[in-house]
Enzyme design. Structure first.
Site, PDB file in Angstrom:
ATOM      1  N   HIS A 152       0.213  -3.702   2.515  1.00 24.03           N
ATOM      2  CA  HIS A 152       0.237  -3.010   1.224  1.00 24.03           C
ATOM      3  C   HIS A 152      -1.091  -3.196   0.496  1.00 24.03           C
ATOM      4  CE1 HIS A 152       2.079  -1.862  -2.752  1.00 24.03           C
ATOM      5  NE2 HIS A 152       1.122  -2.681  -3.179  1.00 24.03           N
ATOM      6  N   GLU A 153      -1.559  -4.445   0.425  1.00 22.57           N
ATOM      7  CA  GLU A 153      -2.812  -4.710  -0.277  1.00 22.57           C
ATOM      8  C   GLU A 153      -4.001  -4.095   0.447  1.00 22.57           C
ATOM      9  OE1 GLU A 153      -2.694  -5.636  -3.193  1.00 22.57           O
ATOM     10  OE2 GLU A 153      -0.610  -6.273  -3.181  1.00 22.57           O
TER      11      GLU A 153
END
Length: 312
Positions: A152-153
């Site tokens: 996600h990051e």
């Protein structure tokens, strides 16, 4: 182990459309503010002249201040936020690098650990990015869920979301600052523009979370991404640090209102289950049209910090 490889070249990650939208939006705000504040009967030419200075000043200030601030983000975070920066040979850092390679990133971000139960990524661009993972998150999640959070990051990095959000906030500050010196736009007009710009920034923040979730799911699976979201949702309350930096966080303020920085758990889960954004993530494919899966060299499970914590 084999994982899907994202077609980075076909990822729609240019921040130029966002910047153009911010320029146009600032111009609309300046003209609108002048119109509602002008005396009855004043000519349009006079109104345009009163806003003309801002047509140049706000985009220039917003762009310059935004890029300068983004350029300092990584070093400032290390110095001010109690982040432990990991060495390149650290197993968790190696895990981040392996997933970054699957995403098509050509450079390795800095990797850090913080004491908060959250995660975030910052930096002006992919070559100057920092991925920060919370130690409580590492200790409470299984390996696949941590990978989904990392994905996600990394998705924020690949999508250029840090630059998008940094410029949006900088343009907002520049518009409000310029209007503060305006003799034309009345105080209530500036108040309305301030809130309208804030709602735009928050809407942009919520929309980027869906795309980052989709990339995290593409690098792992939508089930693992949903599992990570659910585990974080049922975790401790947001700390003061997390709330003050909510727009950056994996888990932010998600009340389901226009003032939320993040979509709700239900909204994010529904988007993943329906693959609304996941279907739009470009993947490298074999000659037969199937997603390309490539072997990934990963640290041994017993050497990884979050795997150790599960075994103890």
């Amino acid at each position: 182990m084999a994982e899907m490889k994202v077609n980075f070249q076909n990822l729609k990650n240019s921040s130029l459309p966002t910047w153009l939208g911010l320029v146009f939006g600032s111009w609309v705000g300046l003209v609108w503010g002048s119109l509602i504040s002008a005396p009855v009967g004043i000519g349009f030419g006079v109104l345009a002249g009163s806003a003309f200075g801002g047509f140049l000043a706000v985009p220039v200030w917003g762009t310059v201040w935004g890029l300068v601030g983004l350029g300092r983000q990584r070093e400032n975070a290390i110095r001010q936020q109690g982040i432990k920066l990991l060495k390149e040979d650290d197993p968790l850092a190696q895990r981040v690098y392996a997933l970054a390679s699957q995403l098509g990133l050509k450079t390795r971000p800095w990797v850090g650990v913080m004491p908060h139960n959250n995660a975030y990524a910052i930096g002006a661009h992919a070559d100057a990015a920092l991925v920060v993972i919370g130690q409580p998150l590492i200790d409470s999640m299984n390996e696949a869920e941590v990978d989904a959070v990392i994905g996600h990051e990394l998705g924020h990095i690949a999508n250029n979301d840090m630059r998008r959000m940094g410029l949006a906030r900088s343009f907002q500050n520049s518009l409000v600052w310029y209007l503060g010196f305006s003799q034309t736009v009345q105080s209530w007009g500036r108040w309305i523009l301030t809130w309208l710009s804030e709602l735009f920034v928050l809407r942009l923040s919520r929309s980027r979370e869906y795309w980052a979730d989709a990339i995290g799911a593409a690098l792992t699976s939508k089930e693992h991404m949903i599992g990570a979201l659910e585990r974080l949702h049922h975790g401790p309350e947001l700390s003061e640090f997390e709330r003050s930096n909510a727009r950056l966080m994996f888990r932010g303020v998600a009340g389901g209102s226009l003032l939320s920085t993040h979509p709700t758990l239900e909204e994010r889960r529904a988007a993943l289950q329906a693959e609304i954004y996941l279907k739009q993530i470009p993947l490298l494919k074999n000659h037969d049209g199937r997603p390309l899966q490539t072997p990934v060299s990963l640290p041994k499970a017993e050497d990884i910090a979050y795997a150790k914590s599960k075994a103890e």
